[in-house]
Motif scaffolding. Sequence first.
Motif, mmCIF file in Angstrom:
data_model
loop_
_atom_site.group_PDB
_atom_site.id
_atom_site.type_symbol
_atom_site.label_atom_id
_atom_site.label_comp_id
_atom_site.label_asym_id
_atom_site.label_seq_id
_atom_site.Cartn_x
_atom_site.Cartn_y
_atom_site.Cartn_z
ATOM 1 N N SER A 109 0.827 -1.201 0.000
ATOM 2 C CA SER A 109 0.000 0.000 0.000
ATOM 3 C C SER A 109 0.864 1.255 0.000
ATOM 4 O O SER A 109 1.723 1.429 0.871
ATOM 5 N N SER A 138 -7.051 -0.152 1.447
ATOM 6 C CA SER A 138 -8.489 0.097 1.595
ATOM 7 C C SER A 138 -8.873 1.288 0.717
ATOM 8 O O SER A 138 -8.020 2.071 0.292
ATOM 9 N N GLU A 139 -10.156 1.409 0.496
ATOM 10 C CA GLU A 139 -10.663 2.554 -0.262
ATOM 11 C C GLU A 139 -10.409 3.850 0.508
ATOM 12 O O GLU A 139 -10.111 4.885 -0.084
ATOM 13 N N GLN A 141 -7.834 4.502 2.414
ATOM 14 C CA GLN A 141 -6.429 4.864 2.177
ATOM 15 C C GLN A 141 -6.271 5.548 0.821
ATOM 16 O O GLN A 141 -5.581 6.544 0.706
#
Length: 169
Positions: A109, A138-139, A141
Amino acid sequence: MMRNRADRRRRARGGVALGLGMIAGLLGLVGAPGPARALSDAVVHDIYTGLAISGFDPVSYFTDGAPQIGQARFEVEHAGVFWRFVNEGNLAAFLAAPAIYMPAYGGYSALSVAAGVPAAGIPEIFAIRNDRLFLFASEAQRTEWLQDPEIYVFDADRNWPELERGLAH
């Protein structure tokens, strides 16, 4: 007579071992690189299959604007993991310039790397910026990263060499 029986038993055992070895070789069980030996943690991959980015074609992010699942017949090992592609053209493009198509920070990420933590990115949650593919855990992030990508890229680029050294190669 004893000698002949002993010789026959030795030959029979050798034949069984040879036969089993041939079957194992045909099934790819002998001499095939095992995950513990062949895979690098510097690139996020499935621990069971060795596939980078869950088998998605890294070139498809750029050509289709979205990840497309690759096919086993268009698979290549690069950077210690396995990559799949939707077609021969995408495979050829990747082999010609893998650094362009591989996700930044080995698929970890981008926001997590910026924070100094190597958390795996999710292939379906991504952004392309300045011809680089970034994945996120994640969305939320991804949304945060998009608010100021330059500063996050700066921080992640600074942190990545040290984080990468800490990962198994």
